[in-house]
Design a protein around this motif. Sequence first.
Motif, PDB file in Angstrom:
ATOM      1  N   ALA A 114       0.827  -1.206   0.000  1.00 61.23           N
ATOM      2  CA  ALA A 114       0.000   0.000   0.000  1.00 61.23           C
ATOM      3  C   ALA A 114       0.863   1.258   0.000  1.00 61.23           C
ATOM      4  CB  ALA A 114      -0.931  -0.004   1.210  1.00 61.23           C
ATOM      5  N   ILE A 115       1.878   1.274   0.857  1.00 57.18           N
ATOM      6  CA  ILE A 115       2.767   2.439   0.931  1.00 57.18           C
ATOM      7  C   ILE A 115       3.542   2.599  -0.374  1.00 57.18           C
ATOM      8  CG2 ILE A 115       4.775   3.412   2.112  1.00 57.18           C
ATOM      9  CD1 ILE A 115       3.736   1.995   4.669  1.00 57.18           C
ATOM     10  N   THR A 116       3.992   1.485  -0.941  1.00 52.58           N
ATOM     11  CA  THR A 116       4.699   1.534  -2.224  1.00 52.58           C
ATOM     12  C   THR A 116       3.801   2.079  -3.322  1.00 52.58           C
ATOM     13  OG1 THR A 116       6.055  -0.376  -1.582  1.00 52.58           O
ATOM     14  CG2 THR A 116       5.960   0.163  -3.928  1.00 52.58           C
ATOM     15  N   LEU A 117       2.555   1.611  -3.356  1.00 49.18           N
ATOM     16  CA  LEU A 117       1.602   2.098  -4.351  1.00 49.18           C
ATOM     17  C   LEU A 117       1.423   3.599  -4.244  1.00 49.18           C
ATOM     18  CD1 LEU A 117      -0.633   1.785  -6.490  1.00 49.18           C
ATOM     19  CD2 LEU A 117      -2.199   1.164  -4.618  1.00 49.18           C
ATOM     20  N   GLU A 118       1.201   4.089  -3.032  1.00 46.27           N
ATOM     21  CA  GLU A 118       0.990   5.525  -2.832  1.00 46.27           C
ATOM     22  C   GLU A 118       2.233   6.324  -3.249  1.00 46.27           C
ATOM     23  OE1 GLU A 118      -1.798   6.616  -2.417  1.00 46.27           O
ATOM     24  OE2 GLU A 118      -2.901   5.873  -0.690  1.00 46.27           O
ATOM     25  N   THR A 119       3.399   5.830  -2.894  1.00 43.78           N
ATOM     26  CA  THR A 119       4.642   6.541  -3.194  1.00 43.78           C
ATOM     27  C   THR A 119       4.896   6.601  -4.696  1.00 43.78           C
ATOM     28  OG1 THR A 119       5.577   5.823  -1.074  1.00 43.78           O
ATOM     29  CG2 THR A 119       7.124   6.591  -2.770  1.00 43.78           C
ATOM     30  N   VAL A 120       4.758   5.471  -5.372  1.00 49.47           N
ATOM     31  CA  VAL A 120       5.012   5.420  -6.811  1.00 49.47           C
ATOM     32  C   VAL A 120       3.972   6.242  -7.565  1.00 49.47           C
ATOM     33  CG1 VAL A 120       5.118   3.911  -8.833  1.00 49.47           C
ATOM     34  CG2 VAL A 120       6.184   3.195  -6.692  1.00 49.47           C
ATOM     35  N   TRP A 121       2.695   6.120  -7.174  1.00 49.92           N
ATOM     36  CA  TRP A 121       1.646   6.880  -7.861  1.00 49.92           C
ATOM     37  C   TRP A 121       1.858   8.388  -7.698  1.00 49.92           C
ATOM     38  CZ3 TRP A 121      -1.439   5.626 -11.588  1.00 49.92           C
ATOM     39  CH2 TRP A 121      -2.481   6.504 -11.935  1.00 49.92           C
ATOM     40  N   GLY A 122       2.232   8.807  -6.511  1.00 55.41           N
ATOM     41  CA  GLY A 122       2.499  10.222  -6.297  1.00 55.41           C
ATOM     42  C   GLY A 122       3.627  10.732  -7.175  1.00 55.41           C
ATOM     43  N   ARG A 123       4.676   9.924  -7.332  1.00 61.16           N
ATOM     44  CA  ARG A 123       5.808  10.316  -8.175  1.00 61.16           C
ATOM     45  C   ARG A 123       5.413  10.355  -9.651  1.00 61.16           C
ATOM     46  NH1 ARG A 123       9.043   6.418  -6.916  1.00 61.16           N
ATOM     47  NH2 ARG A 123       8.902   5.187  -8.831  1.00 61.16           N
ATOM     48  N   LEU A 124       4.630   9.366 -10.089  1.00 65.50           N
ATOM     49  CA  LEU A 124       4.245   9.291 -11.504  1.00 65.50           C
ATOM     50  C   LEU A 124       3.308  10.427 -11.921  1.00 65.50           C
ATOM     51  CD1 LEU A 124       3.559   5.452 -11.839  1.00 65.50           C
ATOM     52  CD2 LEU A 124       5.399   6.729 -12.956  1.00 65.50           C
ATOM     53  N   THR A 125       2.469  10.883 -11.010  1.00 58.81           N
ATOM     54  CA  THR A 125       1.454  11.884 -11.362  1.00 58.81           C
ATOM     55  C   THR A 125       1.808  13.293 -10.902  1.00 58.81           C
ATOM     56  OG1 THR A 125       0.190  11.392  -9.343  1.00 58.81           O
ATOM     57  CG2 THR A 125      -0.353  10.132 -11.328  1.00 58.81           C
ATOM     58  N   ASP A 126       2.997  13.440 -10.345  1.00 60.80           N
ATOM     59  CA  ASP A 126       3.388  14.738  -9.784  1.00 60.80           C
ATOM     60  C   ASP A 126       3.328  15.871 -10.809  1.00 60.80           C
ATOM     61  OD1 ASP A 126       4.520  16.418  -7.660  1.00 60.80           O
ATOM     62  OD2 ASP A 126       6.312  16.451  -8.920  1.00 60.80           O
ATOM     63  N   ARG A 127       3.638  15.581 -12.060  1.00 62.24           N
ATOM     64  CA  ARG A 127       3.659  16.611 -13.092  1.00 62.24           C
ATOM     65  C   ARG A 127       2.471  16.510 -14.054  1.00 62.24           C
ATOM     66  NH1 ARG A 127       8.397  19.366 -12.967  1.00 62.24           N
ATOM     67  NH2 ARG A 127      10.122  18.417 -11.816  1.00 62.24           N
ATOM     68  N   LEU A 128       1.519  15.660 -13.729  1.00 58.64           N
ATOM     69  CA  LEU A 128       0.317  15.525 -14.543  1.00 58.64           C
ATOM     70  C   LEU A 128      -0.832  16.296 -13.894  1.00 58.64           C
ATOM     71  CD1 LEU A 128       0.435  11.693 -15.347  1.00 58.64           C
ATOM     72  CD2 LEU A 128       0.885  13.571 -16.948  1.00 58.64           C
ATOM     73  N   PRO A 129      -1.798  16.771 -14.672  1.00 60.46           N
ATOM     74  CA  PRO A 129      -2.938  17.486 -14.098  1.00 60.46           C
ATOM     75  C   PRO A 129      -3.954  16.514 -13.496  1.00 60.46           C
ATOM     76  CG  PRO A 129      -3.158  17.418 -16.478  1.00 60.46           C
ATOM     77  CD  PRO A 129      -1.841  16.785 -16.165  1.00 60.46           C
ATOM     78  N   PHE A 130      -3.493  15.726 -12.517  1.00 60.86           N
ATOM     79  CA  PHE A 130      -4.323  14.748 -11.827  1.00 60.86           C
ATOM     80  C   PHE A 130      -4.558  15.223 -10.402  1.00 60.86           C
ATOM     81  CE2 PHE A 130      -3.210  10.454 -14.100  1.00 60.86           C
ATOM     82  CZ  PHE A 130      -3.413  11.052 -15.342  1.00 60.86           C
ATOM     83  N   PHE A 131      -5.785  15.076  -9.925  1.00 61.70           N
ATOM     84  CA  PHE A 131      -6.052  15.252  -8.499  1.00 61.70           C
ATOM     85  C   PHE A 131      -6.568  13.908  -7.996  1.00 61.70           C
ATOM     86  CE2 PHE A 131      -8.010  16.470  -4.568  1.00 61.70           C
ATOM     87  CZ  PHE A 131      -7.179  17.458  -4.080  1.00 61.70           C
ATOM     88  N   THR A 132      -5.715  13.174  -7.282  1.00 64.76           N
ATOM     89  CA  THR A 132      -6.030  11.825  -6.810  1.00 64.76           C
ATOM     90  C   THR A 132      -6.440  11.865  -5.348  1.00 64.76           C
ATOM     91  OG1 THR A 132      -4.361  10.886  -8.306  1.00 64.76           O
ATOM     92  CG2 THR A 132      -5.146   9.485  -6.522  1.00 64.76           C
ATOM     93  N   VAL A 133      -7.569  11.227  -5.038  1.00 64.69           N
ATOM     94  CA  VAL A 133      -8.022  11.084  -3.650  1.00 64.69           C
ATOM     95  C   VAL A 133      -8.032   9.593  -3.307  1.00 64.69           C
ATOM     96  CG1 VAL A 133      -9.877  11.472  -2.002  1.00 64.69           C
ATOM     97  CG2 VAL A 133      -9.438  13.166  -3.788  1.00 64.69           C
ATOM     98  N   CYS A 134      -7.346   9.242  -2.239  1.00 62.87           N
ATOM     99  CA  CYS A 134      -7.263   7.849  -1.801  1.00 62.87           C
ATOM    100  C   CYS A 134      -8.120   7.672  -0.547  1.00 62.87           C
ATOM    101  CB  CYS A 134      -5.819   7.480  -1.485  1.00 62.87           C
ATOM    102  SG  CYS A 134      -4.680   7.824  -2.851  1.00 62.87           S
TER     103      CYS A 134
END
Length: 206
Positions: free
Chosen positions: A155-175
Amino acid sequence: LATALDQVLAGRWFVPSLTSLIELDQAQGHAMHLYGDHEKFVDGLADFFGRALSRGDATCVMATEDVRDGVRGRLREAGWDVGGPSGHTRCLMIDATDAINRFMRNGLPDALVLAEIAAELDAYRRAVSEDKKSRLTLFGNMASSLIANDNLTAAITLETVWGRLTDRLPFFTVCGYPASCLQENDRESWSQTYVPHTAVSHAPRL
């Protein structure tokens, strides 16, 4: 108040509800929502997505069946034609289990597969939006599903990787995380789950 101060001192936004998150008006972000009562949570999530659709966002609910069905039904009651082959083009529903099965490898998320998913969602955003600079508003509860299956590390890995991948994309992710996740894990482990997020919202009286 103590929780709010802790989050702000850690450099994150803290807001009192899901609908408050949409008011942040950030071009992008990675937020975490903690909730207790499931039905009230789904009510708030449907309102959150109704506001996102109203502002012109592309939207995606990548969640378990109970959440998808709840949001779909409430959005329809509010007048949004979502779900099904003729549903609203800016509202995409994806099963959390299907997503998890796609990106998990040997008990951990595969960063390359997550990158593929992020690219596909960005292509979807650009395809359905009149304004190519519009945002994708995304909800997911895959991390809490992994925790429910005793895989906090994933779970922590998923959150960390997703945050890095979408950091420069116009995404607003709510978990989304139910209170049971917090109650069943020690404080140190739980604090690691906060780290990848830029904002936290907290259901009242949780």
